[in-house]
Design a protein around this motif. Structure first.
Motif, PDB file in Angstrom:
ATOM      1  N   SER A   1       0.793  -1.243   0.000  1.00  0.00           N
ATOM      2  CA  SER A   1       0.000   0.000   0.000  1.00  0.00           C
ATOM      3  C   SER A   1       0.823   1.288   0.000  1.00  0.00           C
ATOM      4  O   SER A   1       0.560   2.190  -0.806  1.00  0.00           O
ATOM      5  CB  SER A   1      -0.958  -0.002   1.193  1.00  0.00           C
TER       6      SER A   1
ATOM      7  N   THR B   1      -6.258  -8.593   0.469  1.00  0.00           N
ATOM      8  CA  THR B   1      -5.859  -7.863   1.664  1.00  0.00           C
ATOM      9  C   THR B   1      -7.033  -7.095   2.282  1.00  0.00           C
ATOM     10  O   THR B   1      -8.012  -6.797   1.582  1.00  0.00           O
ATOM     11  CB  THR B   1      -4.736  -6.870   1.282  1.00  0.00           C
ATOM     12  N   ILE B   2      -6.872  -6.718   3.542  1.00  0.00           N
ATOM     13  CA  ILE B   2      -7.824  -5.778   4.152  1.00  0.00           C
ATOM     14  C   ILE B   2      -7.869  -4.482   3.335  1.00  0.00           C
ATOM     15  O   ILE B   2      -8.859  -3.768   3.353  1.00  0.00           O
ATOM     16  CB  ILE B   2      -7.445  -5.446   5.615  1.00  0.00           C
TER      17      ILE B   2
ATOM     18  N   TYR C   1      -2.998   0.062  -4.601  1.00  0.00           N
ATOM     19  CA  TYR C   1      -2.849  -1.300  -4.075  1.00  0.00           C
ATOM     20  C   TYR C   1      -4.230  -1.948  -3.911  1.00  0.00           C
ATOM     21  O   TYR C   1      -4.482  -3.060  -4.397  1.00  0.00           O
ATOM     22  CB  TYR C   1      -2.121  -1.222  -2.737  1.00  0.00           C
TER      23      TYR C   1
ATOM     24  N   GLY D   1       4.326  -1.413   3.689  1.00  0.00           N
ATOM     25  CA  GLY D   1       2.872  -1.333   3.851  1.00  0.00           C
ATOM     26  C   GLY D   1       2.480  -0.422   5.002  1.00  0.00           C
ATOM     27  O   GLY D   1       3.339   0.138   5.701  1.00  0.00           O
ATOM     28  N   THR D   2       1.185  -0.310   5.214  1.00  0.00           N
ATOM     29  CA  THR D   2       0.635   0.552   6.262  1.00  0.00           C
ATOM     30  C   THR D   2       0.724  -0.129   7.631  1.00  0.00           C
ATOM     31  O   THR D   2       0.757   0.533   8.657  1.00  0.00           O
ATOM     32  CB  THR D   2      -0.827   0.865   5.896  1.00  0.00           C
ATOM     33  N   THR D   3       0.745  -1.460   7.632  1.00  0.00           N
ATOM     34  CA  THR D   3       0.773  -2.200   8.900  1.00  0.00           C
ATOM     35  C   THR D   3       2.204  -2.504   9.373  1.00  0.00           C
ATOM     36  O   THR D   3       2.386  -3.207  10.363  1.00  0.00           O
ATOM     37  CB  THR D   3      -0.014  -3.526   8.765  1.00  0.00           C
TER      38      THR D   3
ATOM     39  N   TRP E   1      -9.428   1.578   6.123  1.00  0.00           N
ATOM     40  CA  TRP E   1      -9.414   0.108   6.126  1.00  0.00           C
ATOM     41  C   TRP E   1     -10.293  -0.479   7.231  1.00  0.00           C
ATOM     42  O   TRP E   1     -10.633   0.224   8.201  1.00  0.00           O
ATOM     43  CB  TRP E   1      -7.975  -0.386   6.315  1.00  0.00           C
TER      44      TRP E   1
END
Ligand SMILES: NC(=O)c1ccc[n+]([C@@H]2O[C@H](COP(=O)([O-])OP(=O)(O)OC[C@H]3O[C@@H](n4cnc5c(N)ncnc54)[C@H](O)[C@@H]3O)[C@@H](O)[C@H]2O)c1
Ligand SMILES: C[C@@H](O)[C@H](N)C(=O)O
Length: 375
Positions: free
Chosen positions: A135, A172-173, A197, A237-239, A333
């Motif tokens: 993302s 993905t979420i 993404y 990614g964001t996580t 999200w």
């Protein structure tokens, strides 16, 4: 024009084919699409469309295998199917421990002919398609993300359909957006993501399901939460914060988080994620009422994660320096993921909740760091 006649006959047969659980595909997708990159003749196509029966074990190709998830998946699949039946591939140079742990091959998913050659020469029967831009890096390079995540996926779908492969593509979420229900997010609901993404992953879900219904492709897809691993780094990614906190806590005792303390996201320990992937790939056809499933384990905020880490490392200092791009993504999200269908259909069950995750991560990273200090 005998070739054109053959092609329209093939297209007609494909249209008349039953919806699914059907015969292995016997047409070359590129041949009925009249794509400029189509293979040269119908006889060539039927040669390549032979689908190899899985005598003992599947022969697996993993694309994008040097990222956060691929090496761990190869290890799990090799344990089950034998070392030489699982080929890792990527466009990056493998570290020597990975290179010596089993077959590795260069493969750029944007090179259709090279991919086809690998599948044919190695008699591949399962394809796990991990190559992607995640993302945050996707937002930083939209053109490349579009090429890898969308054009690359088209190559994968066509090759999988032409060669009768079982195809796994993770979603993905991030395939959900601000207009989706966020707490919890079910399998079927509005999906209007705001990242390239997410858009590319919704596209992958829909294209895979379309190829399944139209051509009988055995497409299987899980929507992963943010994945947390100790021995592999996330790819942008964001996580990612939920991995970084463990390394910083052990190495420096300080962590600067790029998301707000109350940002709730679904997360999963890597062992659960990889096991789910193997389980859905092995699930009998009749258990799959859908082709794209949410899977879930836990859901937490940075503050809750930090509190749990501080139970083991009370001196950890956490500060917050918000990255506006990542925060905006996270705010769009799911907060909780509803995976009832995966649990009911093929028996999905996670092993790790937050306390076990934190203990496992700290044990691994702590012992690695002690070994590094001793050397
Ligand atoms: N890690 C997560 O938290 C997470 C969560 C949800 C879904 N997923 C999905 O799982 C898959 C694997 O994730 P990951 O975390 O290992 O990703 P990653 O970013 O760590 O690795 C992706 C790999 O793709 C490779 N790649 C890039 N361009 C390529 C090309 N043209 N040809 C071949 N390979 C190329 C990269 O070199 C990299 O090794 C991705 O599809 C991702 O969307 C991951
Ligand atoms: C959630 C997932 O797809 C990935 N870890 C990301 O944050 O982009």
């Amino acid at each position: 024009m005998p070739v054109i006649r053959a092609l329209s006959k093939v297209a007609k047969q494909a249209l008349l084919a039953p919806a699914c659980g059907c015969q292995p595909l016997t047409v070359a997708i590129r041949n009925i699409s009249f794509s400029p990159r189509q293979v040269t003749s119908a006889s060539d196509a039927s040669f390549h469309s032979v689908s190899f029966s899985e005598t003992d074990h599947p022969k697996v190709l993993i694309t994008g295998g040097l990222g956060q998830l691929g090496v761990g998946l190869a290890k799990l699949l090799r344990k089950r199917f034998g070392k030489n039946n699982v080929i890792l591939s990527d466009i990056r140079k493998p570290p020597s421990n990975v290179f010596h742990s089993g077959p590795f091959i260069y493969s750029d998913i944007l090179d259709y002919k090279n991919l086809r050659e690998i599948v044919v020469n190695n008699r591949i029967t399962w394809l796990v398609h991990y190559s992607a831009l995640l993302s945050a890096v996707g937002e930083a390079n939209v053109a490349l993300a579009r090429a890898v995540n969308i054009t690359g996926l088209h190559n994968i779908l066509d090759i999988a359909a032409e060669h009768g492969l079982r195809l796994f593509v993770p979603s993905t979420i991030g395939a959900f957006g601000p207009t989706s229900p966020r707490n919890p997010t079910p399998d079927l609901c509005v999906q209007r993501p705001r990242t390239i993404y997410g858009v590319s992953k919704v596209h992958a879900e829909l294209m895979g399901e379309y190829y399944h219904h139209r051509y009988g492709l055995d497409f299987r897809c899980l929507r992963y939460p943010g994945i947390i691993s100790a021995d592999s780094q996330p790819g942008g990614g964001t996580t990612d914060y939920a991995v970084q906190i463990f390394h910083d806590a052990v190495k420096t005792g300080k962590f600067e988080c790029n998301l707000k303390p109350d940002t709730r996201l679904p997360m999963m320990y890597i062992d659960d994620c990889l096991r789910a992937t193997l389980e859905v790939m092995e699930a009998p056809l009749e258990t799959l009422s859908m082709r794209t499933y949410n899977i879930n384990a836990m859901s937490f905020t940075p503050e809750e994660l930090a509190n749990e880490v501080q139970k083991q490392l009370p001196d950890l200092q956490v500060s917050y320096e918000i990255d506006s791009v990542r925060q905006a993504i996270a705010d769009s999200w799911p907060m909780n993921f509803d995976d009832t269908n995966a649990r009911n259909d093929w028996g999905w069950k996670h092993d790790y909740d937050l306390p076990e995750l934190v203990q496992t991560m700290l044990n691994y990273i702590g012992s690695e760091s002690r070994i590094a200090q001793a050397n």
